[in-house]
Design an enzyme around this catalytic site. Sequence first.
Site, PDB file in Angstrom:
ATOM      1  N   ARG A 103     -19.275   4.370 -59.310  1.00 47.83           N
ATOM      2  CA  ARG A 103     -19.903   4.028 -58.428  1.00 47.83           C
ATOM      3  C   ARG A 103     -20.139   5.036 -57.183  1.00 47.83           C
ATOM      4  O   ARG A 103     -19.158   5.845 -57.093  1.00 47.83           O
ATOM      5  CB  ARG A 103     -19.348   2.917 -57.454  1.00 47.83           C
ATOM      6  N   CYS A 105     -21.437   5.384 -53.288  1.00 48.67           N
ATOM      7  CA  CYS A 105     -21.711   4.580 -51.985  1.00 48.67           C
ATOM      8  C   CYS A 105     -21.960   5.560 -50.711  1.00 48.67           C
ATOM      9  O   CYS A 105     -21.233   6.641 -50.444  1.00 48.67           O
ATOM     10  CB  CYS A 105     -20.767   3.756 -51.471  1.00 48.67           C
TER      11      CYS A 105
END
Length: 125
Positions: A103, A105
């Site tokens: 991930r 972000c």
Amino acid sequence: MEKKMINAEHAPAAVGPYCHAVQAGDLVFTSGQIGLNPETQELAEGIEAQTTQVLENLTEVLKAADLTLDDVIKTTVFLDDVNDFGVVNGIYETYFSGSKPARSCVEVGALPKGALIEIEVIAAK
């Protein structure tokens, strides 16, 4: 390589000239989803509700590609305010409790329709 466009019946309509996802080989790339209610095309209120709606929308997009969140290998999370990271992370974790994808972000200057969060994913068949 053949590309297949994917549009999910139970996800919000695209707010621009794009499809919900594209399958290329064994990979599915989703367009970013914001917290739009698919029935009303209105944004959910607040970061918690928008995060939940985004993940529900992504679930529907993946379902249209015969995939689930367990098939996701990479997510990118765009936040209007990085201070919402903790709240988003708590909700995100409930959706990715088993298989945890890679991930990124990032905080951005603005998101479509004044959304507080947008998430896109890459999944593998």
